[in-house]
Design an enzyme around this catalytic site. Structure first.
Site, PDB file in Angstrom:
ATOM      1  N   ASP A   1      -3.334   4.603  -2.247  1.00 34.97           N
ATOM      2  CA  ASP A   1      -4.426   5.096  -1.411  1.00 34.97           C
ATOM      3  C   ASP A   1      -4.969   6.429  -1.938  1.00 34.97           C
ATOM      4  O   ASP A   1      -4.180   7.343  -2.224  1.00 34.97           O
ATOM      5  CB  ASP A   1      -3.843   5.286   0.006  1.00 34.97           C
ATOM      6  CG  ASP A   1      -4.886   5.595   1.042  1.00 34.97           C
ATOM      7  OD1 ASP A   1      -5.743   4.731   1.297  1.00 34.97           O
ATOM      8  OD2 ASP A   1      -4.842   6.703   1.605  1.00 34.97           O
TER       9      ASP A   1
ATOM     10  N   HIS B   1     -11.174  -3.350   3.774  1.00 32.42           N
ATOM     11  CA  HIS B   1     -11.060  -3.012   5.193  1.00 32.42           C
ATOM     12  C   HIS B   1     -11.824  -1.742   5.572  1.00 32.42           C
ATOM     13  O   HIS B   1     -11.729  -1.294   6.712  1.00 32.42           O
ATOM     14  CB  HIS B   1      -9.576  -2.834   5.537  1.00 32.42           C
ATOM     15  CG  HIS B   1      -8.979  -1.672   4.784  1.00 32.42           C
ATOM     16  ND1 HIS B   1      -8.827  -1.656   3.411  1.00 32.42           N
ATOM     17  CD2 HIS B   1      -8.556  -0.465   5.206  1.00 32.42           C
ATOM     18  CE1 HIS B   1      -8.320  -0.505   3.033  1.00 32.42           C
ATOM     19  NE2 HIS B   1      -8.136   0.244   4.108  1.00 32.42           N
ATOM     20  N   ASP B   2     -12.542  -1.158   4.612  1.00 28.06           N
ATOM     21  CA  ASP B   2     -13.240   0.103   4.881  1.00 28.06           C
ATOM     22  C   ASP B   2     -14.753  -0.034   4.949  1.00 28.06           C
ATOM     23  O   ASP B   2     -15.444   0.951   5.240  1.00 28.06           O
ATOM     24  CB  ASP B   2     -12.919   1.128   3.770  1.00 28.06           C
ATOM     25  CG  ASP B   2     -11.502   1.657   3.859  1.00 28.06           C
ATOM     26  OD1 ASP B   2     -10.935   1.663   4.970  1.00 28.06           O
ATOM     27  OD2 ASP B   2     -10.961   2.056   2.809  1.00 28.06           O
TER      28      ASP B   2
ATOM     29  N   ASP C   1       0.866  -1.171   0.000  1.00 28.26           N
ATOM     30  CA  ASP C   1       0.000   0.000   0.000  1.00 28.26           C
ATOM     31  C   ASP C   1       0.908   1.228   0.000  1.00 28.26           C
ATOM     32  O   ASP C   1       1.891   1.277   0.744  1.00 28.26           O
ATOM     33  CB  ASP C   1      -0.850  -0.021   1.284  1.00 28.26           C
ATOM     34  CG  ASP C   1      -2.249   0.492   1.069  1.00 28.26           C
ATOM     35  OD1 ASP C   1      -2.372   1.591   0.510  1.00 28.26           O
ATOM     36  OD2 ASP C   1      -3.195  -0.198   1.467  1.00 28.26           O
TER      37      ASP C   1
HETATM   38  C1  NOJ Z   1      -8.454   4.896   2.170  1.00 29.41           C
HETATM   39  C2  NOJ Z   1      -8.071   3.725   3.030  1.00 29.41           C
HETATM   40  O1  NOJ Z   1      -8.561   2.543   2.441  1.00 29.41           O
HETATM   41  C3  NOJ Z   1      -8.625   3.989   4.405  1.00 29.41           C
HETATM   42  O2  NOJ Z   1      -8.509   2.865   5.243  1.00 29.41           O
HETATM   43  C4  NOJ Z   1      -7.931   5.191   4.983  1.00 29.41           C
HETATM   44  O3  NOJ Z   1      -8.532   5.516   6.223  1.00 29.41           O
HETATM   45  C5  NOJ Z   1      -8.015   6.390   4.056  1.00 29.41           C
HETATM   46  N1  NOJ Z   1      -7.788   6.074   2.682  1.00 29.41           N
HETATM   47  C6  NOJ Z   1      -7.025   7.440   4.452  1.00 29.41           C
HETATM   48  O4  NOJ Z   1      -5.727   7.023   4.121  1.00 29.41           O
END
Ligand code: NOJ
Length: 519
Positions: free
Chosen positions: A205, A322-323, A100
């Site tokens: 990201d 994961h979001d 990442d």
């Molecule tokens: C996207 C990522 O998938 C997430 O987990 C993160 O909080 C935000 N970008 C900020 O980096």
């Protein structure tokens, strides 16, 4: 003959959220040694590569998406020697590793930001966005109306130098100013550091955010109350992406970058591929947010095909990460639906990303208030992976988050012993995809289907290979037209032993089949 597809086009990539994957050092947090210990499982499953969510040194305000040293491993995960060992093992097993990369912001503890915030005269002042309050109002009014992704405004007042700084996420995640060539060069250097070590590429990201209008104008009133991440689409990102692509292209072996661009419609994603000179791939979240309705899925897949194919842009499919809550819950909760979703994910045209634990049919953990730790409320989908049915589920210490539901029966070892489990379904789907040029490289076309059913054909003309997929989204049985010319290769509702029968057009409730030509 068309050029053979690149490795990343035929691959299925598996996302590991390292804190939750496998703990080896006994602190209740997953680590690199844990990933290394489970590589045999991933080879058995049949995925082609891994994307590791951030492992860099971080104060963990956003669990690693706040990087304080891009070229060091956070001690909670291990060290560089451990990383090199992991990468070597991944490659020895014929798999790939993506890291990442977090280009839009750093941690507020990163030395770059520490220096930047120290004085208005700092050499790194312009590496971030520092501004006076609107109309000379100092700390009373931020420079514009932008909202941050985790709530509140996107500006924090810094009394040391009496200015505001920009952060589209937490105040602990100040935005980098990519318009400053020194920032671009430093972040290219980060890519080179890992490329030199041999990584196969990166997941980038929120990369659409790196291009910003230098005037930082207010959002129009109708968008003023929403965070900027989902609407920010500024053309200045594109030359920056071409610069990033040039860094990757300097290396042998098709190093790849898949970008997170959170702009709903696939039509808005296509430009981020450039003319083959920007991102190799862009996540398409349109199915992730789709209701459980085959007409919606058909429309969204067709819309993506129409937006991406003419641009020569390679699709990427994601159902979970994961979001967001895991797709099993989002699509209604039953394992049958999770199996149908898996069948579709792994038979579409494009590169699928599979979030660790989906192959176990995991659901989100129910996290009590006192154990919630994520500023974005995403703890549930980050529950630890249960590796076996013992009380500790293969973890040497109590993990940092609670277990997902039913971990005593829903775990890797128990499901590996059951040929009819969802884990074996994923394994059969991955094998079927690998074995069929139509599935991993062919074209996609919608078929007519009865209500409640999504059906499509995949064709690799060059290879004389065809597959059909029929997916019953409904909770009752469905009868489809079968002409006796197709055999069942994978049936989501029955173990492998039942496959290869001539298909009679019957679909059990919430089930899907992958068909190959008979004879
Ligand atoms: C996207 C990522 O998938 C997430 O987990 C993160 O909080 C935000 N970008 C900020 O980096």
């Amino acid at each position: 003959m068309a050029a053979p597809p690149a490795w990343w086009q035929t691959a299925v990539l598996y996302q590991i959220y390292p804190r939750s994957f496998c703990d080896r050092d006994g602190d209740g947090i997953g680590d690199l040694a844990g990933v290394r210990a489970r590589l045999a499982y991933l080879r058995w499953l049949g995925v082609d590569g891994i994307w590791l969510s951030p492992i860099y040194r971080s104060p963990m305000a956003d669990f690693g998406y706040d990087v304080s040293d891009h070229c060091a491993i956070d001690p909670v995960f291990g060290d560089l020697a451990g990383f090199d060992g992991l990468l070597g093992d991944v490659h020895d097993g014929g798999q790939r590793l993506l890291l990442d990369w977090v280009p839009n912001h750093t941690s507020d503890r990163h030395p770059w930001f520490v220096e930047s915030r120290s004085s208005r005269a700092s050499a790194k002042r312009d590496w971030y966005f520092w501004r006076d309050g609107r109309d000379g109002q100092g700390d009373a009014e931020p420079p514009n109306n932008w909202r941050a992704a985790f709530g509140g405004r996107a500006w924090t007042w810094d009394p040391t130098t009496a200015q505001w700084y920009l952060h589209l996420f937490l105040p602990e995640q100040p935005d980098l100013n990519w318009a400053n060539p020194a920032v671009a060069e430093a972040m290219h250097g980060v890519l080179r550091f890992w490329l030199d070590r041999g990584v196969d590429g990166f997941r980038a990201d929120v990369i659409h955010l790196i291009g910003k209008d230098a005037a930082l104008p207010d959002q129009p009133p109708d968008l003023a109350e929403i965070d900027l991440v989902g609407v920010h689409d500024h053309p200045s990102a594109h030359p920056l992406l071409r610069g990033i692509r040039a860094v990757l292209d300097d290396y042998p072996g098709e190093r790849v970058m898949v970008g997170e661009v959170n702009l709903g419609s696939p039509r808005l994603l296509a430009p981020y591929y450039g003319t083959g000179d920007e991102l190799h791939m862009v996540f398409n979240f349109s199915l992730l947010w789709a209701p459980w309705d085959p007409l919606e899925w058909a429309a969204r897949i067709a819309e993506s095909e129409a937006a991406l194919t003419p641009a020569g842009a390679w699709p990427v499919w994601v159902l979970s990460n994961h979001d967001t809550p895991r797709h099993r819950a989002r699509y209604g909760g039953s394992e049958g639906r999770a199996r149908v979703a898996a069948t579709v994910l792994l038979t579409l045209r494009g590169t699928p990303f599979l979030y660790a634990g989906e192959e176990l049919g995991l659901r989100d953990a129910d996290v009590p208030a006192e154990r919630r730790v994520d500023p974005g409320g995403r703890d549930g989908c980050r529950a630890p992976i249960p590796w076996d049915g013992s009380p500790g589920h293969g973890w040497p210490a109590t993990p940092w988050l609670p277990w997902p539901p039913d971990a005593t029966s829903t775990n890797a070892a128990t499901l590996a012993d059951d040929a009819g489990s969802i884990l074996h379904l994923y394994r059969r789907l991955l094998a079927a995809r690998r074995a069929s040029a139509a599935l991993h490289a062919g074209s996609w076309a919608l078929l007519d289907a009865p209500p409640g059913v999504l059906a499509y054909e995949r064709t690799a003309k060059d290879m004389g290979d065809r597959r059909r997929v029929w997916a019953n989204f409904g909770d009752g049985a469905a009868e489809c037209s079968a002409d006796g010319r197709w055999t069942v290769q994978v049936d989501s509702s029955s173990p492998a032993a039942d496959d290869h029968r001539v298909w009679d057009g019957h679909l059990a409730p919430a089930s899907a089949v992958v068909l190959g030509p008979a004879g």
